[in-house]
Design a protein around this motif. Structure first.
Motif, mmCIF file in Angstrom:
data_model
loop_
_atom_site.group_PDB
_atom_site.id
_atom_site.type_symbol
_atom_site.label_atom_id
_atom_site.label_comp_id
_atom_site.label_asym_id
_atom_site.label_seq_id
_atom_site.Cartn_x
_atom_site.Cartn_y
_atom_site.Cartn_z
ATOM 1 N N GLU A 156 -28.544 59.187 32.408
ATOM 2 C CA GLU A 156 -29.170 59.972 32.115
ATOM 3 C C GLU A 156 -31.049 59.996 32.052
ATOM 4 O O GLU A 156 -31.111 60.555 32.854
ATOM 5 C CB GLU A 156 -28.223 61.080 30.851
ATOM 6 C CG GLU A 156 -27.245 61.468 30.712
ATOM 7 C CD GLU A 156 -26.908 62.658 31.485
ATOM 8 O OE1 GLU A 156 -27.855 63.533 31.820
ATOM 9 O OE2 GLU A 156 -25.804 62.730 32.532
ATOM 10 N N ARG A 182 -32.376 57.981 33.816
ATOM 11 C CA ARG A 182 -32.524 57.801 35.071
ATOM 12 C C ARG A 182 -32.842 59.272 35.705
ATOM 13 O O ARG A 182 -33.832 59.990 36.625
ATOM 14 C CB ARG A 182 -31.795 57.271 35.971
ATOM 15 C CG ARG A 182 -32.369 56.803 37.233
ATOM 16 C CD ARG A 182 -31.204 56.053 37.859
ATOM 17 N NE ARG A 182 -31.687 54.168 37.674
ATOM 18 C CZ ARG A 182 -29.418 54.164 36.621
ATOM 19 N NH1 ARG A 182 -28.748 54.614 36.731
ATOM 20 N NH2 ARG A 182 -30.407 52.815 36.436
ATOM 21 N N LYS A 183 -31.716 60.259 35.224
ATOM 22 C CA LYS A 183 -31.666 61.702 35.861
ATOM 23 C C LYS A 183 -32.726 62.912 35.355
ATOM 24 O O LYS A 183 -32.972 63.149 36.259
ATOM 25 C CB LYS A 183 -30.391 61.665 35.657
ATOM 26 C CG LYS A 183 -28.558 61.329 36.387
ATOM 27 C CD LYS A 183 -27.830 62.724 36.223
ATOM 28 C CE LYS A 183 -26.967 62.211 35.040
ATOM 29 N NZ LYS A 183 -26.205 63.016 35.507
ATOM 30 N N VAL A 207 -28.772 66.389 30.936
ATOM 31 C CA VAL A 207 -29.648 67.053 32.033
ATOM 32 C C VAL A 207 -29.364 68.423 31.775
ATOM 33 O O VAL A 207 -29.705 69.480 32.082
ATOM 34 C CB VAL A 207 -29.820 65.890 33.355
ATOM 35 C CG1 VAL A 207 -30.408 67.728 34.746
ATOM 36 C CG2 VAL A 207 -30.308 65.054 33.475
#
Length: 219
Positions: A9, A11-12, A87
């Motif tokens: 998450e 990274r996103k 996200v």
């Protein structure tokens, strides 16, 4: 949320914020090339019914390079911190903050001023990050909120009535939207039992803290 899920998450969240910043700067380049016609055409003008949809476009627009530069750092930092635990939740928060900031300007701004800028989102993300941990009962997020509140408390000086040169109404509306979002998008799921050496009696503050540290890979 497990450590691997949290990393995924985060990274996103990074790429989402990188993409948002790229869009904002590309819009600024086009806006500058057209002598800021986009800001004049798609900003929020109080009381103008035709400008109501612009509450969704105004956050992407700025009046000059200094304007966008002052917003970019806080937008990325607070946006990432708001997004790193989810996200999808962050997208809902962004919509809520854009609406609360823009509608506050539309209803209460005086003089028909054309208001644009991402600062409403900045204040919304800031408010969300500061109180999210309290609603989610995440001790690490609570500590992050305390650090952000102490480090950036000066931001509140431009969200009070009469602040010259800025849309304090947009700031205040964004802040209110972020605080509301922290409650609306709070974690309603049960708290899981920590694993292995981090375990302690269910529901204890120590167990919650160990679970947070374990999720972040610090145990």
């Amino acid at each position: 949320m497990s450590e691997s899920e949290l990393v995924a998450e985060a990274r996103k969240a990074f790429f989402v914020m990188f993409g948002l910043m790229a869009v904002v700067w590309l819009v600024q380049a086009a806006n500058y090339a057209d002598d800021y016609a986009l800001s004049r055409e798609f900003g929020v003008v109080s009381g103008d019914v035709g400008a109501l949809p612009h509450v969704l476009t105004a956050p992407l627009l700025h009046w000059n390079w200094a304007h966008i530069e002052s917003n970019s750092g806080p937008l990325f930092v607070f946006g990432f911190l708001a997004a790193y635990r989810g996200v999808a939740r962050f997208m809902g928060l962004t919509l809520l903050v854009a609406l609360s900031s823009g509608l506050t300007v539309w209803f209460f701004e005086q003089g028909g001023a054309d208001t644009v800028g991402a600062s409403g989102l900045v204040f919304g993300y800031f408010g969300y990050v500061v109180v999210r941990g309290l609603f989610d009962r995440h001790l690490i997020d609570t500590l992050i909120g305390l650090v952000m509140a102490a480090s950036f408390a000066y931001l509140l000086t431009v969200a009070v009535p009469g602040t010259p040169g800025v849309s304090w109404l947009g700031h205040l509306g964004g802040l209110a939207g972020g605080l509301l979002g922290a409650w609306l998008f709070r974690d309603r799921g049960p708290r899981g039992r920590p694993r292995g050496k981090a375990s302690a009696p269910d529901g204890s503050p120590r167990a919650a803290l160990h679970k947070e540290l374990d999720d972040l890979g610090l145990l």
